[in-house]
Design an enzyme around this catalytic site. Structure first.
Site, PDB file in Angstrom:
ATOM      1  N   LYS A   1       0.933  -1.034  -0.131  1.00 15.14           N
ATOM      2  CA  LYS A   1       0.149   0.056   0.260  1.00 15.14           C
ATOM      3  C   LYS A   1       0.652   1.473  -0.157  1.00 15.14           C
ATOM      4  O   LYS A   1       0.775   2.183  -0.898  1.00 15.14           O
ATOM      5  CB  LYS A   1      -0.869   0.172   1.093  1.00 15.14           C
ATOM      6  CG  LYS A   1      -1.844  -0.984   1.405  1.00 15.14           C
ATOM      7  CD  LYS A   1      -2.603  -1.194   2.558  1.00 15.14           C
ATOM      8  CE  LYS A   1      -1.974  -1.161   3.883  1.00 15.14           C
ATOM      9  NZ  LYS A   1      -1.036  -2.284   4.139  1.00 15.14           N
TER      10      LYS A   1
ATOM     11  N   ARG B   1      11.544  -0.020  10.684  1.00 19.50           N
ATOM     12  CA  ARG B   1      10.647  -0.069  11.685  1.00 19.50           C
ATOM     13  C   ARG B   1      10.562  -1.351  12.701  1.00 19.50           C
ATOM     14  O   ARG B   1      10.662  -2.352  12.293  1.00 19.50           O
ATOM     15  CB  ARG B   1       9.145  -0.164  11.055  1.00 19.50           C
ATOM     16  CG  ARG B   1       8.863   0.860  10.302  1.00 19.50           C
ATOM     17  CD  ARG B   1       7.344   0.778   9.896  1.00 19.50           C
ATOM     18  NE  ARG B   1       6.755   1.525   8.638  1.00 19.50           N
ATOM     19  CZ  ARG B   1       6.034   1.325   7.862  1.00 19.50           C
ATOM     20  NH1 ARG B   1       5.103   0.297   8.309  1.00 19.50           N
ATOM     21  NH2 ARG B   1       5.534   2.082   6.969  1.00 19.50           N
TER      22      ARG B   1
ATOM     23  N   ARG C   1      12.074  -4.562   4.668  1.00 14.99           N
ATOM     24  CA  ARG C   1      11.830  -3.176   4.215  1.00 14.99           C
ATOM     25  C   ARG C   1      12.604  -2.242   4.841  1.00 14.99           C
ATOM     26  O   ARG C   1      13.148  -2.200   5.821  1.00 14.99           O
ATOM     27  CB  ARG C   1      10.367  -2.982   4.626  1.00 14.99           C
ATOM     28  CG  ARG C   1       9.962  -1.792   4.563  1.00 14.99           C
ATOM     29  CD  ARG C   1       8.704  -1.281   4.625  1.00 14.99           C
ATOM     30  NE  ARG C   1       7.821  -2.130   5.962  1.00 14.99           N
ATOM     31  CZ  ARG C   1       6.530  -2.062   6.268  1.00 14.99           C
ATOM     32  NH1 ARG C   1       5.583  -1.630   5.170  1.00 14.99           N
ATOM     33  NH2 ARG C   1       6.039  -2.455   7.358  1.00 14.99           N
TER      34      ARG C   1
ATOM     35  N   ARG D   1      -9.760   0.005   9.504  1.00 17.34           N
ATOM     36  CA  ARG D   1      -9.192  -1.359   9.804  1.00 17.34           C
ATOM     37  C   ARG D   1     -10.379  -2.133  10.631  1.00 17.34           C
ATOM     38  O   ARG D   1      -9.899  -3.435  10.632  1.00 17.34           O
ATOM     39  CB  ARG D   1      -8.070  -1.277  10.560  1.00 17.34           C
ATOM     40  CG  ARG D   1      -6.538  -1.691   9.904  1.00 17.34           C
ATOM     41  CD  ARG D   1      -5.719  -1.217  10.756  1.00 17.34           C
ATOM     42  NE  ARG D   1      -4.156  -1.822  10.414  1.00 17.34           N
ATOM     43  CZ  ARG D   1      -3.293  -1.078   9.483  1.00 17.34           C
ATOM     44  NH1 ARG D   1      -3.537   0.090   9.415  1.00 17.34           N
ATOM     45  NH2 ARG D   1      -2.186  -1.659   9.409  1.00 17.34           N
TER      46      ARG D   1
ATOM     47  N   ARG E   1       0.743  -9.071  13.384  1.00 23.29           N
ATOM     48  CA  ARG E   1      -0.144  -8.276  12.630  1.00 23.29           C
ATOM     49  C   ARG E   1      -0.699  -8.864  11.736  1.00 23.29           C
ATOM     50  O   ARG E   1      -1.900  -8.637  11.096  1.00 23.29           O
ATOM     51  CB  ARG E   1       1.093  -6.962  12.007  1.00 23.29           C
ATOM     52  CG  ARG E   1       1.644  -6.103  13.096  1.00 23.29           C
ATOM     53  CD  ARG E   1       2.776  -5.450  12.528  1.00 23.29           C
ATOM     54  NE  ARG E   1       2.280  -4.520  11.669  1.00 23.29           N
ATOM     55  CZ  ARG E   1       3.101  -3.931  10.631  1.00 23.29           C
ATOM     56  NH1 ARG E   1       4.202  -4.114  10.564  1.00 23.29           N
ATOM     57  NH2 ARG E   1       2.611  -3.009   9.828  1.00 23.29           N
TER      58      ARG E   1
HETATM   59  P1  AP5 Z   1       4.969  -1.384   1.701  1.00 24.93           P
HETATM   60  O1  AP5 Z   1       4.300  -0.644   0.629  1.00 24.93           O
HETATM   61  O2  AP5 Z   1       5.888  -0.712   2.762  1.00 24.93           O
HETATM   62  O3  AP5 Z   1       3.794  -2.053   2.513  1.00 24.93           O
HETATM   63  P2  AP5 Z   1       2.455  -1.759   3.347  1.00 24.93           P
HETATM   64  O4  AP5 Z   1       1.347  -2.480   2.828  1.00 24.93           O
HETATM   65  O5  AP5 Z   1       2.497  -0.165   3.251  1.00 24.93           O
HETATM   66  O6  AP5 Z   1       2.933  -2.035   4.610  1.00 24.93           O
HETATM   67  P3  AP5 Z   1       2.670  -1.627   6.130  1.00 24.93           P
HETATM   68  O7  AP5 Z   1       3.470  -2.339   6.983  1.00 24.93           O
HETATM   69  O8  AP5 Z   1       2.983   0.046   6.141  1.00 24.93           O
HETATM   70  O9  AP5 Z   1       1.287  -1.743   6.354  1.00 24.93           O
HETATM   71  P4  AP5 Z   1       0.201  -1.946   7.557  1.00 24.93           P
HETATM   72  O10 AP5 Z   1      -0.980  -1.640   7.032  1.00 24.93           O
HETATM   73  O11 AP5 Z   1       0.656  -3.000   8.771  1.00 24.93           O
HETATM   74  O12 AP5 Z   1       1.207  -0.717   8.742  1.00 24.93           O
HETATM   75  P5  AP5 Z   1       0.599   0.686   9.011  1.00 24.93           P
HETATM   76  O13 AP5 Z   1       1.729   1.591   9.014  1.00 24.93           O
HETATM   77  O14 AP5 Z   1      -0.509   1.066   8.250  1.00 24.93           O
HETATM   78  O15 AP5 Z   1       5.691  -2.778   1.239  1.00 24.93           O
HETATM   79  C1  AP5 Z   1       6.468  -3.491   2.131  1.00 24.93           C
HETATM   80  C2  AP5 Z   1       7.692  -4.110   1.545  1.00 24.93           C
HETATM   81  O16 AP5 Z   1       7.474  -4.682   0.391  1.00 24.93           O
HETATM   82  C3  AP5 Z   1       8.795  -2.731   1.126  1.00 24.93           C
HETATM   83  O17 AP5 Z   1      10.102  -3.394   1.388  1.00 24.93           O
HETATM   84  C4  AP5 Z   1       8.520  -2.674  -0.428  1.00 24.93           C
HETATM   85  O18 AP5 Z   1       9.443  -2.097  -1.091  1.00 24.93           O
HETATM   86  C5  AP5 Z   1       8.225  -4.100  -0.893  1.00 24.93           C
HETATM   87  N1  AP5 Z   1       7.205  -4.162  -1.901  1.00 24.93           N
HETATM   88  C6  AP5 Z   1       6.042  -3.531  -2.128  1.00 24.93           C
HETATM   89  N2  AP5 Z   1       5.397  -3.760  -3.089  1.00 24.93           N
HETATM   90  C7  AP5 Z   1       6.298  -4.981  -3.803  1.00 24.93           C
HETATM   91  C8  AP5 Z   1       6.060  -5.752  -5.054  1.00 24.93           C
HETATM   92  N3  AP5 Z   1       4.943  -5.297  -5.719  1.00 24.93           N
HETATM   93  N4  AP5 Z   1       6.845  -6.380  -5.174  1.00 24.93           N
HETATM   94  C9  AP5 Z   1       8.145  -6.782  -4.186  1.00 24.93           C
HETATM   95  N5  AP5 Z   1       8.265  -5.773  -3.379  1.00 24.93           N
HETATM   96  C10 AP5 Z   1       7.257  -5.028  -2.889  1.00 24.93           C
HETATM   97  O19 AP5 Z   1       0.381   0.412  10.388  1.00 24.93           O
HETATM   98  C11 AP5 Z   1       1.267   0.281  11.529  1.00 24.93           C
HETATM   99  C12 AP5 Z   1       0.542   0.075  13.113  1.00 24.93           C
HETATM  100  O20 AP5 Z   1      -0.307   1.237  12.866  1.00 24.93           O
HETATM  101  C13 AP5 Z   1      -0.610  -1.203  12.888  1.00 24.93           C
HETATM  102  O21 AP5 Z   1       0.175  -2.134  13.378  1.00 24.93           O
HETATM  103  C14 AP5 Z   1      -1.391  -0.468  14.229  1.00 24.93           C
HETATM  104  O22 AP5 Z   1      -0.777  -0.673  15.371  1.00 24.93           O
HETATM  105  C15 AP5 Z   1      -1.325   1.260  13.920  1.00 24.93           C
HETATM  106  N6  AP5 Z   1      -2.451   1.301  12.870  1.00 24.93           N
HETATM  107  C16 AP5 Z   1      -2.498   1.970  11.837  1.00 24.93           C
HETATM  108  N7  AP5 Z   1      -3.502   2.104  11.205  1.00 24.93           N
HETATM  109  C17 AP5 Z   1      -4.656   1.682  12.339  1.00 24.93           C
HETATM  110  C18 AP5 Z   1      -6.126   1.544  12.384  1.00 24.93           C
HETATM  111  N8  AP5 Z   1      -6.724   2.056  11.458  1.00 24.93           N
HETATM  112  N9  AP5 Z   1      -6.796   1.271  13.493  1.00 24.93           N
HETATM  113  C19 AP5 Z   1      -5.948   0.853  14.597  1.00 24.93           C
HETATM  114  N10 AP5 Z   1      -4.532   0.826  14.494  1.00 24.93           N
HETATM  115  C20 AP5 Z   1      -3.815   1.461  13.398  1.00 24.93           C
END
Ligand code: AP5
Length: 215
Positions: free
Chosen positions: A10, A153, A120, A85, A164
């Site tokens: 994402k 991270r 990552r 979420r 997660r």
């Molecule tokens: P990347 O694009 O970084 O993945 P992402 O989907 O953005 O992953 P996140 O970890 O950011 O998602 P998340 O939803 O768990 O975390 P968030 O920050 O929202 O890609 C990952 C890796 O793969 C990278 O190295 C990239 O280069 C590689 N890659 C990407 N696409 C590729 C492809 N096509 N081919 C090969 N490689 C590829 O949330 C973190 C924390 O915040 C949660 O755990 C929770 O505690 C809290 N939180 C956030 N939002 C909420 C909510 N709405 N409610 C409650 N708690 C929340």
């Protein structure tokens, strides 16, 4: 809005969408990490939950989102990345803002998800995301555009990433059903190279953007 397991891509796709459609990118994960770094009351409240990979309370995250979407730079629209979420968050959003226009769910096998999070690296200022194996930066440890250092991270530790992923699987199906029942759901096959995933997203959003004059 973008749904998908942690590491599905994402955050990798969002900067491209932001630039292409001229709308802002609101990642709740990024906003929460920023609050922790600035030691705001919300940041202090959620620090431990974030580090252990648990979801933070709905009202905290919704408060942050509500403030963000009122900013002038979001007046032409926004990408919600990582929110809602839970069904409760989706209902809170719908009550205040009405329906989102489109809900994209990124789908990829568990092993791909775990491999992606474990390698990552992030450029904090821009949100650009790299991977040691799948998407290495031109110079190891440095952002391609600015040359600034990349960071990892704490929640990408393998055991936290696994937790997660399990949480995500528990929460996602009701959300998928919620948006499917409103006719807003699009499925994106995320287990392809970055450019292929970008093309799949464009094939859904470009016609809508042209029709609404966003491009
Ligand atoms: P990347 O694009 O970084 O993945 P992402 O989907 O953005 O992953 P996140 O970890 O950011 O998602 P998340 O939803 O768990 O975390 P968030 O920050 O929202 O890609 C990952 C890796 O793969 C990278 O190295 C990239 O280069 C590689 N890659 C990407 N696409 C590729 C492809 N096509 N081919 C090969 N490689 C590829 O949330 C973190 C924390 O915040 C949660 O755990 C929770 O505690 C809290 N939180 C956030 N939002 C909420 C909510 N709405 N409610 C409650 N708690 C929340």
């Amino acid at each position: 809005m973008l749904m998908g397991a942690p590491g599905c891509g994402k955050g990798t796709q969002s900067p491209e969408m932001k630039e292409r459609y001229g709308i802002c990118h609101l990642s709740t994960g990024d906003m929460l990490r920023d609050a922790i770094e600035r030691r705001t009351p919300n940041g202090l409240r959620v620090k431990e939950q974030m580090a252990s990979g648990d979801l933070v309370p709905d009202e905290v995250v919704f408060g942050i989102v509500k403030d963000a979407i009122r900013q002038p730079e979001c007046r032409y629209g926004y990408i919600l990345d990582g929110f809602p979420r839970t069904i409760h968050q989706a209902q809170m959003l719908e009550e205040v803002e009405g329906n989102v226009d489109h809900a994209l769910v990124f789908e990829a096998p568990d092993q791909v998800i775990l491999d992606r999070t474990s390698g990552r690296w992030i450029h904090k200022a821009s949100g650009r995301s790299y991977h040691e194996v799948f998407r290495p930066p031109l110079v190891a440890g440095k952002d391609n555009q600015t040359g600034e250092p990349l960071v990892q991270r704490p929640e990408d530790r393998r055991e936290v990433a696994q937790h997660r992923l399990e949480l995500y699987k528990r929460e996602v199906q009701p959300l998928v059903d919620f948006y499917a029942s409103r006719g807003l759901l699009h499925r994106i096959q995320a287990n392809f190279p970055v450019e292929t995933v970008t093309a799949a997203i464009r094939s859904i959003l470009d016609p809508i953007a042209y029709a609404t004059g966003l491009k």
